[in-house]
Scaffold this motif. Sequence first.
Motif, PDB file in Angstrom:
ATOM      1  N   ILE A 195       0.943  -1.360  -0.106  1.00 31.62           N
ATOM      2  CA  ILE A 195      -0.014  -0.078   0.187  1.00 31.62           C
ATOM      3  C   ILE A 195       0.802   1.206   0.063  1.00 31.62           C
ATOM      4  O   ILE A 195       2.025   1.365   0.773  1.00 31.62           O
ATOM      5  N   ARG A 227      -2.826  -1.450  -9.155  1.00 34.78           N
ATOM      6  CA  ARG A 227      -3.489  -2.774  -8.863  1.00 34.78           C
ATOM      7  C   ARG A 227      -2.747  -4.061  -9.767  1.00 34.78           C
ATOM      8  O   ARG A 227      -2.608  -5.180  -9.229  1.00 34.78           O
ATOM      9  N   ARG A 232      -1.705  -0.711  -3.923  1.00 32.23           N
ATOM     10  CA  ARG A 232      -3.164  -0.131  -3.537  1.00 32.23           C
ATOM     11  C   ARG A 232      -2.651   1.126  -3.174  1.00 32.23           C
ATOM     12  O   ARG A 232      -1.681   1.550  -2.578  1.00 32.23           O
TER      13      ARG A 232
END
Length: 691
Positions: A195, A227, A232
Motif C-alpha cells: 500500500i 493494482r 493499492r
Amino acid sequence: MIRRYDYGEPIPTGAIELPQPVCTDQMPRFTVAQGEGVLTFRLTLEEDDLIFGLGENVRGINKRGHIYRAWNSDDFAHTEDKRSLYASHNLVLFSGSRGVFGLFIDDPGAVTFDMGYTRGDEAVITCENGSCSAYYIEADSLIGAVKEFRHIIGRSYLPPKWGLGYIQSRWGYRSADELREIARNHRERHIPLDILSMDIDYMERFKDFTWDKQLFPDLKGFIDELRADDLRVMPIIDAGVKVEAGDPTYDEGMEKGYFCKKEDGSVFVGAVWPGHAVFPDFLREDVRRWFGEKYHGLMEAGVDAVWNDMNEPAIFYSLEGLEEAYAKADELRSRNIGVYDYFDLKDAFTGMSNSMADYRRFYHELDGKRYRHDRVHNLYGGMMTKAGAYGMRSFAPEKRYVLFSRSSIVGAHRDGGVWQGDNNAWWSHILLNLRELPGMNMCGFLYTGADLGGFGQNTTEDLLQRWLQLGVFTPVMRNHSAMGTREQEIYRFRNWEQMRDTLTVRYALIPYLYSELVKAAVKDDMLFRPLAFDYPRDKQAVRVEDQLMLGGACMIAPVYEQNARGRYVYLPEDMLMVRFRSAQDYDCIPMTKGHHWIDLAMNEFPLFIRKGQAIPLAGGAECVAAIDAKSLTLLGWLEHGTAFTLYDDDGECAKIDLEAGLTLVDVQVREGRVSARADGLTLDTARIVIG
Ligand code: MIG
C-alpha cells in the motif's frame, strides 16, 4: 462478572453493544461520590497492585504512578508529562491480592484517571461531566476480565488480509508520478510493499473527496495500473470541510444543516489545513451516512483503503479565538507592557490551537438532544470512523475494507483500526509503540501500529532498522514521516538490504499473524498481552515493560536502544528463540526460563516461541497476494505431539466463518522424528527442534 451502574444522566456513546441491566446496589470496592459537578470513584491501592488499561496513552504498560485524562488530543510530542493522546479507552483493570477487578467509564466527556499520582496508595477516577455509566468488572484473571468486557462491546473490526502488507507513506507525496517512482523503487529492489498512502497533498486545496486533477489526471487509471502490480493507494480524509462555495461537500452540508453550530445557530468555523473549515456533526446518524457516502467517489476510482485524520477534532484556531488574540494585542500595544503581559500576549496566540474555549463554542445533536461539544468531545473521532465505515461497507458490503483513524473511542473498534499518531524519531518511541499495544487491544483496537521510523524529526538508518524489527509484528505496518523531515523510505538508506530482509520476515509471518488476528477478533481476545496476563504468579514477569506476548504461541522483545547489539530478555518459561535475519536466514535456539543476554547484530531480531508450541512460516513474497499460505515451514521446540489451529480464508470476505477457516495442524514427535499433518497444507518440519 460485569455490573452496570448509572450516575446522573449518562450520555449515550454507543460503546456497549450488549446492553446490561442497571444495578441499584452500591458498587463493590470503589467509593463513589457525586458533588461539585463531578463524579468520583476512589480506590485504595495496595503496595503490589498492578494497573492495566487506558489504551493509547503515554508511559508504561502498568499505568500506576501517573495521571491520565481521557481527552482526545492532537499531540505531536508524546512525552512523559502528557496525560492524553488521541483516544479515550476508558478501561482500567487492577490486579493484586484482592484479585482482578476494574472499571469501564462509559462517558464521552473528560475523565481523569489518577492512578496513584497524587497519592501513591490511591486511585481516583473523576468524570468531569458529573455523570456516566460505570461498568464494574470482576474476573478470575486479567484476560478473563478483558474477554468479558470485549464481549459486551462487540466484535473488533477486521481488515482484509492485504491490510497486513507493508504501507509506505509520507506527508508530502504529491503526484501520481511521484507515487509511481516510490513504487518502482520498492519493486525494483524487491522490497515487499502492498500500500502507498496519500496524505493531504493529493487533494485539491485540501478539500475532502477531491483530488488534484493536475497531479492525478486519471486517478482511476493510475489505481488500475498499481493494482496490476499488486499495489493499492490509501488516501486520507480529514474531519474539517473547506469553506468554499461550489464545493459539493460544503454546499450540501450547509444546505442540509449538517455542520456543527454555535449557540446562536450559525455554523462554527475553525481553521485547519484547508483554511477556514466547518465540522460535520458526526454524532448524527444522517450526517454519518451522508459523509460516508461521499467516500463512494474515491471508491469508484478503485480505492478500498482510507485513513481518517484530524478528528479529535484538531482546530488550529477559530475566528473568535483569533479575534480575541488580536484584541489582546491591540490592548497591549497602547501601553508599556511588563513581562507578564508579554507572556499573556504570547499565550493568546500559542494557546489558540485545540483550545477549550473553542471546544465550548459549538454544539452537537445526539439522539435528538443538543450537547455542547466539550461534554461529548471524545466521541467525535470514533463517530467519524463510523461514517467512513458506513461508506465503505455500503459501497462493497461483501468485502472488508482498510480504515484507520487517528482519534478513537471504545465503540469505534467495531468499525476501523487506529494508528498511534504523530510520534517522533526518538528511540523512546519504539518502546512507547510497544507499550501502547496491549491497552489498545484490551479495548478492541486490534488493527493498529505506529509510524515506523518516527513521524516527526529526522530518522536515522539504525533507528528505522530497529523500529521495523518491532513493526514486523504489528498489524498496521506503516513507514510514515512528516513533511520537512529526512526522506524515510527504506531504499534511501545504506542498510536498505538488511531492512528489506526484515520485511521478508513480516511477509513470512502473515499466515500466523492473520490467523491470530482473526481468532483474537472473533474470540474477544488480545493479539498483544503484557506478560502479567499469561504469568500472573511470576513476580518478575508481571512487571516486564519491554516485552509482550503475541498470539497464543509467541513473545516479542525488540531492541529499542541506540548502539545496542543485543538486550536482556526475561523468559517466563522455556522458549525457542528464533533469531531472524530474513525469512530464510535465522537461528533456532532453545532457551531456558530466566534472564538472558541475547546478542542481536543490527540486522537480527528475536521471536520467542513457547516450548511445546509451533508457528508456521511462509516462503518469500513481495505482496500479500503472492504469499503461498499452503506451503509452510513449522518452527517450534517440541517434546511430544502438539496441535494448533491455523485460520485462513480468501482474505477479504466480509463474513468471517471461523470454524470453516480453521485447519488443525497436528505435529508429532516420536522416537526423535517429527511428522506433521494438516488438510490441504504442505508442511516442512525440518525446523522443529526436539527437546
Ligand atoms: O497537522 O496530513 O497525524 O499522519 O501526515 C498534521 C498531515 C496533519 C497529522 C497526521 C499525520 C499526517 C499529517 N496530519
